[in-house]
Design a protein around this motif. Structure first.
Motif, PDB file in Angstrom:
ATOM      1  N   VAL A 192     -29.647 -43.491 -62.637  1.00  0.00           N
ATOM      2  CA  VAL A 192     -29.923 -44.550 -63.925  1.00  0.00           C
ATOM      3  C   VAL A 192     -28.416 -45.093 -63.297  1.00  0.00           C
ATOM      4  O   VAL A 192     -27.110 -44.771 -63.131  1.00  0.00           O
ATOM      5  CB  VAL A 192     -28.724 -43.907 -64.999  1.00  0.00           C
ATOM      6  CG1 VAL A 192     -28.380 -44.985 -65.704  1.00  0.00           C
ATOM      7  CG2 VAL A 192     -30.568 -43.025 -66.143  1.00  0.00           C
ATOM      8  N   ASN A 218     -28.709 -53.232 -62.014  1.00  0.00           N
ATOM      9  CA  ASN A 218     -28.380 -52.212 -62.444  1.00  0.00           C
ATOM     10  C   ASN A 218     -29.973 -51.510 -62.533  1.00  0.00           C
ATOM     11  O   ASN A 218     -30.900 -52.095 -62.690  1.00  0.00           O
ATOM     12  CB  ASN A 218     -28.373 -52.366 -63.662  1.00  0.00           C
ATOM     13  CG  ASN A 218     -26.613 -53.073 -64.427  1.00  0.00           C
ATOM     14  OD1 ASN A 218     -25.816 -52.396 -63.601  1.00  0.00           O
ATOM     15  ND2 ASN A 218     -26.941 -54.094 -64.259  1.00  0.00           N
ATOM     16  N   THR A 219     -30.218 -49.726 -62.180  1.00  0.00           N
ATOM     17  CA  THR A 219     -31.673 -49.929 -61.587  1.00  0.00           C
ATOM     18  C   THR A 219     -32.006 -48.521 -62.884  1.00  0.00           C
ATOM     19  O   THR A 219     -30.945 -47.779 -62.619  1.00  0.00           O
ATOM     20  CB  THR A 219     -32.052 -49.545 -61.069  1.00  0.00           C
ATOM     21  OG1 THR A 219     -31.477 -48.787 -60.620  1.00  0.00           O
ATOM     22  CG2 THR A 219     -31.982 -50.982 -59.486  1.00  0.00           C
ATOM     23  N   VAL A 220     -32.805 -48.117 -62.981  1.00  0.00           N
ATOM     24  CA  VAL A 220     -33.051 -46.400 -63.898  1.00  0.00           C
ATOM     25  C   VAL A 220     -34.478 -45.936 -62.510  1.00  0.00           C
ATOM     26  O   VAL A 220     -35.495 -46.760 -62.488  1.00  0.00           O
ATOM     27  CB  VAL A 220     -33.771 -46.627 -65.213  1.00  0.00           C
ATOM     28  CG1 VAL A 220     -35.072 -47.313 -65.616  1.00  0.00           C
ATOM     29  CG2 VAL A 220     -34.362 -45.759 -65.339  1.00  0.00           C
ATOM     30  N   LEU A 227     -33.121 -52.461 -64.726  1.00  0.00           N
ATOM     31  CA  LEU A 227     -32.627 -51.879 -65.981  1.00  0.00           C
ATOM     32  C   LEU A 227     -32.120 -53.212 -66.590  1.00  0.00           C
ATOM     33  O   LEU A 227     -30.843 -53.473 -65.943  1.00  0.00           O
ATOM     34  CB  LEU A 227     -31.431 -50.770 -65.594  1.00  0.00           C
ATOM     35  CG  LEU A 227     -30.943 -50.460 -67.129  1.00  0.00           C
ATOM     36  CD1 LEU A 227     -31.845 -49.762 -67.927  1.00  0.00           C
ATOM     37  CD2 LEU A 227     -29.815 -49.368 -66.351  1.00  0.00           C
ATOM     38  N   ILE A 239     -30.842 -45.342 -73.021  1.00  0.00           N
ATOM     39  CA  ILE A 239     -31.931 -46.515 -71.689  1.00  0.00           C
ATOM     40  C   ILE A 239     -33.040 -46.690 -72.841  1.00  0.00           C
ATOM     41  O   ILE A 239     -34.079 -45.663 -73.286  1.00  0.00           O
ATOM     42  CB  ILE A 239     -31.807 -45.774 -70.454  1.00  0.00           C
ATOM     43  CG1 ILE A 239     -31.090 -45.870 -69.603  1.00  0.00           C
ATOM     44  CG2 ILE A 239     -33.548 -46.426 -69.959  1.00  0.00           C
ATOM     45  CD1 ILE A 239     -31.354 -45.231 -68.429  1.00  0.00           C
ATOM     46  N   GLU A 273     -37.134 -47.666 -73.534  1.00  0.00           N
ATOM     47  CA  GLU A 273     -38.683 -48.521 -72.707  1.00  0.00           C
ATOM     48  C   GLU A 273     -39.220 -49.739 -73.269  1.00  0.00           C
ATOM     49  O   GLU A 273     -39.700 -48.612 -74.571  1.00  0.00           O
ATOM     50  CB  GLU A 273     -39.885 -47.058 -71.614  1.00  0.00           C
ATOM     51  CG  GLU A 273     -40.794 -47.906 -71.511  1.00  0.00           C
ATOM     52  CD  GLU A 273     -42.088 -46.574 -70.419  1.00  0.00           C
ATOM     53  OE1 GLU A 273     -42.087 -47.028 -69.668  1.00  0.00           O
ATOM     54  OE2 GLU A 273     -40.901 -46.147 -70.954  1.00  0.00           O
ATOM     55  N   TYR A 276     -36.824 -51.876 -68.973  1.00  0.00           N
ATOM     56  CA  TYR A 276     -35.998 -50.996 -69.011  1.00  0.00           C
ATOM     57  C   TYR A 276     -34.871 -51.114 -69.781  1.00  0.00           C
ATOM     58  O   TYR A 276     -35.014 -52.426 -68.775  1.00  0.00           O
ATOM     59  CB  TYR A 276     -36.151 -49.606 -68.281  1.00  0.00           C
ATOM     60  CG  TYR A 276     -36.865 -49.005 -68.011  1.00  0.00           C
ATOM     61  CD1 TYR A 276     -36.593 -47.420 -68.605  1.00  0.00           C
ATOM     62  CD2 TYR A 276     -37.609 -49.015 -67.096  1.00  0.00           C
ATOM     63  CE1 TYR A 276     -37.699 -46.266 -68.463  1.00  0.00           C
ATOM     64  CE2 TYR A 276     -39.060 -47.626 -66.501  1.00  0.00           C
ATOM     65  CZ  TYR A 276     -38.692 -46.235 -67.754  1.00  0.00           C
ATOM     66  OH  TYR A 276     -40.028 -45.806 -67.561  1.00  0.00           O
ATOM     67  N   LEU A 328     -30.647 -51.251 -71.000  1.00  0.00           N
ATOM     68  CA  LEU A 328     -29.684 -50.522 -71.793  1.00  0.00           C
ATOM     69  C   LEU A 328     -28.879 -50.884 -73.068  1.00  0.00           C
ATOM     70  O   LEU A 328     -28.627 -52.584 -73.073  1.00  0.00           O
ATOM     71  CB  LEU A 328     -28.923 -50.375 -70.254  1.00  0.00           C
ATOM     72  CG  LEU A 328     -27.654 -49.611 -70.108  1.00  0.00           C
ATOM     73  CD1 LEU A 328     -28.188 -47.938 -70.668  1.00  0.00           C
ATOM     74  CD2 LEU A 328     -26.472 -49.932 -69.327  1.00  0.00           C
TER      75      LEU A 328
END
Length: 196
Positions: A72, A134-136, A145, A180, A182, A187, A189
């Motif tokens: 995350v 920002n990523t997941v 994200l 988080i 979905e 996704y 946050l």
């Protein structure tokens, strides 16, 4: 007669009274008692005013609770604090800008993300200013994200703690598992951040 002293006038008055005290040899006894009382009162005001304008050190640390995601990643571009004495503006701290993998900060691990000196008082809030990187990572796949309002207004956390004169350290738990969601389109946050 009522006399109101501000800190600046108290300092000036205190200085004048000190020089006047040295000339006490030529003043009658009843005046000496009155001057001694005024001198004592002014010294109390003077030393209480010396506290004004003091700054204290603050540092913000980041940690995370365990979760099932691979990574995350949250981009932090700034950390600001709001104090009780100044309710309208935010004070920026020296921030270690960058992308933080929250999952690397589990099981008691922390990372210092910001520090600086702020005016003493009560720390009301901390605000995270986030970037767009920002990523997941889920099952080896990296997904964007989305953080609603993260770049504009930031993420605010209530603190409401008195600041001491020594280092004031606040560890913030950014709970990725609860934050988080979905949803249709990917996704999102919706941060759950707690003071530990």
């Amino acid at each position: 007669m009522v006399v109101v002293y501000t800190c600046s006038s108290t300092k000036a008055t205190f200085g004048k009274l000190l020089s006047l005290a040295s000339a006490l040899n030529i003043i009658p006894m009843n005046m000496k008692i009155i001057l001694a009382t005024i001198l004592l009162g002014s010294s109390v005001l003077y030393f209480s005013c010396k506290k004004e304008g003091k700054s204290v050190p603050v540092q913000i640390l980041l940690t995370d609770n365990p979760t099932a995601y691979d990574e995350v990643n949250v981009e932090i571009t700034g950390i600001q604090v709001k104090l009780s004495k100044d309710t309208n503006s935010w004070v920026s701290l020296d921030t270690e800008r960058g992308v933080y993998n929250l999952l690397a900060l589990q099981n008691g691990l922390t990372d210092t993300i910001a520090k600086g000196d702020v005016p003493d008082g009560i720390l009301k809030e901390v605000r995270f200013i986030l970037g767009s990187n920002n990523t997941v990572k889920v099952n080896g796949v990296v997904n964007p994200l989305v953080i609603p309002s993260g770049e504009e207004s930031g993420l605010k956390i209530k603190i409401d703690k008195d600041l001491g004169e020594t280092l004031n350290s606040f560890t913030l738990d950014f709970d990725a598992a609860l934050s988080i969601k979905e949803e249709a389109g990917g996704y999102k946050l919706r941060p759950v951040i707690r003071l530990k």
